[in-house]
Design a protein around this motif. Structure first.
Motif, PDB file in Angstrom:
ATOM      1  N   ILE A 263      35.178  36.870  37.864  1.00 22.89           N
ATOM      2  CA  ILE A 263      36.038  36.733  36.689  1.00 22.89           C
ATOM      3  C   ILE A 263      37.457  37.210  36.981  1.00 22.89           C
ATOM      4  N   ARG A 264      37.613  38.147  37.892  1.00 19.65           N
ATOM      5  CA  ARG A 264      38.960  38.633  38.212  1.00 19.65           C
ATOM      6  C   ARG A 264      39.780  37.560  38.918  1.00 19.65           C
ATOM      7  N   ILE A 265      39.162  36.851  39.863  1.00 24.40           N
ATOM      8  CA  ILE A 265      39.859  35.758  40.544  1.00 24.40           C
ATOM      9  C   ILE A 265      40.209  34.668  39.542  1.00 24.40           C
ATOM     10  N   MET A 266      39.266  34.330  38.679  1.00 25.14           N
ATOM     11  CA  MET A 266      39.469  33.260  37.711  1.00 25.14           C
ATOM     12  C   MET A 266      40.595  33.599  36.736  1.00 25.14           C
ATOM     13  N   GLN A 267      40.569  34.796  36.196  1.00 28.70           N
ATOM     14  CA  GLN A 267      41.612  35.202  35.257  1.00 28.70           C
ATOM     15  C   GLN A 267      42.960  35.346  35.956  1.00 28.70           C
ATOM     16  N   GLY A 268      42.945  35.817  37.210  1.00 28.83           N
ATOM     17  CA  GLY A 268      44.178  35.941  37.969  1.00 28.83           C
ATOM     18  C   GLY A 268      44.842  34.592  38.185  1.00 28.83           C
ATOM     19  N   THR A 269      44.033  33.568  38.460  1.00 25.75           N
ATOM     20  CA  THR A 269      44.564  32.220  38.646  1.00 25.75           C
ATOM     21  C   THR A 269      45.167  31.689  37.353  1.00 25.75           C
ATOM     22  N   ALA A 270      44.459  31.893  36.239  1.00 31.59           N
ATOM     23  CA  ALA A 270      44.966  31.426  34.942  1.00 31.59           C
ATOM     24  C   ALA A 270      46.297  32.087  34.600  1.00 31.59           C
ATOM     25  N   LYS A 271      46.407  33.375  34.860  1.00 33.48           N
ATOM     26  CA  LYS A 271      47.645  34.093  34.547  1.00 33.48           C
ATOM     27  C   LYS A 271      48.805  33.595  35.397  1.00 33.48           C
ATOM     28  N   LYS A 272      48.545  33.304  36.681  1.00 32.56           N
ATOM     29  CA  LYS A 272      49.604  32.792  37.548  1.00 32.56           C
ATOM     30  C   LYS A 272      50.084  31.418  37.079  1.00 32.56           C
ATOM     31  N   LEU A 273      49.210  30.670  36.416  1.00 32.06           N
ATOM     32  CA  LEU A 273      49.576  29.367  35.876  1.00 32.06           C
ATOM     33  C   LEU A 273      50.094  29.472  34.435  1.00 32.06           C
TER      34      LEU A 273
END
Length: 332
Positions: A263-273
């Motif tokens: 979930i950390r990788i997934m949320q990190g990607t969403a935030k960068k976008l």
């Protein structure tokens, strides 16, 4: 004027989705109890805090990847309103094939009761479904196929070291599928695939079959920090690249379906976008990391729950051992 110059451009669209999870659901508490019997300490709190995973599904010992792929494929065919006889291409993305050969796709073809169409596997680990979908899209656009069955299916429980709590709590088994069909209007808007073999060692199963026995290390090995750092970086870059190819921006994405690993990788990607987390499709909490099955499983869950609607723009992203990564931007 030649016939080729007057013909309409050929595209591909997703016609239907399907998925399947083996019946055995193992919660973090249940898995912790199992590990404790071997002196391995972990807990629901420890797993959730680091991964977001609360449960996963494990296949029975006799169940193979093609067994999981079959009901997922049938569900996708039903959703698309076609039969297996209409399919002229089968691609299965898997890192846990039924056997050394033939391909899991050929075994699935037999179980579907059809013959004659091309059938092969794609091995790109957790990026496998993105790779397979991109190949199917290219074959449909070229006229080599008209209706493709694309499946991600895994029994990762078979390659887990249950004495390593940092990896065995992460993965689960399952299958997801889509039917991709030729269309006069664009469905898959853009895609991009990458690999960097310099990072082979951070995520691998370095065993092989030789002389009638398994040689090397037959279980999954992972450098968690190495994977995390690389994943967040490459996922943002490939997302922006496919958006640029399609003439779209971050704001055009209705839903983001990243590989369901952490979930950390997934949320990190969403935030960068610069995306709201409300637009992030999450199934890792209930499925764990199902490798090549994770994206089509999440897609099917979101479609059947009513979240993803026809006409919406969806970004699929995968990253996995190899090191491989890629993205597909599509108009659903």
């Amino acid at each position: 004027m030649s016939a080729s110059s007057t013909s309409s451009p050929r595209y591909s669209r997703i016609l239907g989705t399907g998925s399947f999870l083996p019946p055995q659901r193992l919660s973090n508490a249940e898995l912790s109890e199992r590990l404790a019997r071997d002196g391995i300490e972990t807990s629901d709190e420890w797993i959730v805090e680091r991964t977001g995973i609360r449960a996963r599904h494990f296949a029975a010992p006799e169940v193979t990847s093609s067994d999981l792929a079959l009901p997922a494929a049938r569900a996708a065919l039903e959703s698309a309103g076609i039969t297996a006889e209409d399919i002229d291409l089968i691609i299965v993305a898997t890192s846990t094939p039924d056997m050394v050969f033939p391909s899991t796709a050929a075994l699935l073809q037999r179980k579907l009761g059809v013959a004659g169409c091309a059938a092969f596997d794609v091995q790109a680990v957790c990026s496998g479904f993105v790779y397979a979908l991109t190949v199917a899209d290219a074959m449909i656009k070229s006229g080599a196929a008209s209706k493709a069955l694309v499946v991600g299916a895994e029994v990762f429980s078979r390659i887990l070291d249950f004495k390593d709590r940092t990896t065995c709590v992460l993965f689960g088994d399952g299958a997801g599928a889509v039917v991709l069909g030729a269309s006069e209007t664009p469905g898959i808007l853009a895609s991009e695939l990458h690999a960097d073999g310099r990072h082979v060692d951070i995520l691998c199963v370095p065993g092989q079959v030789a002389g009638g026995a398994v040689t090397g290390h037959p279980f999954l090995k992972m450098d968690g920090q190495g994977v995390f750092k690389l994943a967040v970086s490459v996922l943002e870059k490939v997302a922006r690249s496919v958006l640029e190819k399609a003439g779209k921006t971050d704001a055009d994405i209705d839903w983001l379906i990243p590989h369901q690993a952490n979930i950390r990788i997934m949320q990190g990607t969403a935030k960068k976008l610069r995306m709201s987390l409300d637009k992030l499709i999450v199934t890792v909490d209930e499925h764990g990391n199902t490798s090549a099955a994770s994206i089509p499983l999440a897609l099917d869950a979101a479609v059947r729950s009513g979240k993803i609607q026809r006409g919406q723009t969806v970004l699929l992203e995968g990253v996995g051992g190899g090191f491989t990564w890629g993205a597909v931007l599509l108009d659903f």
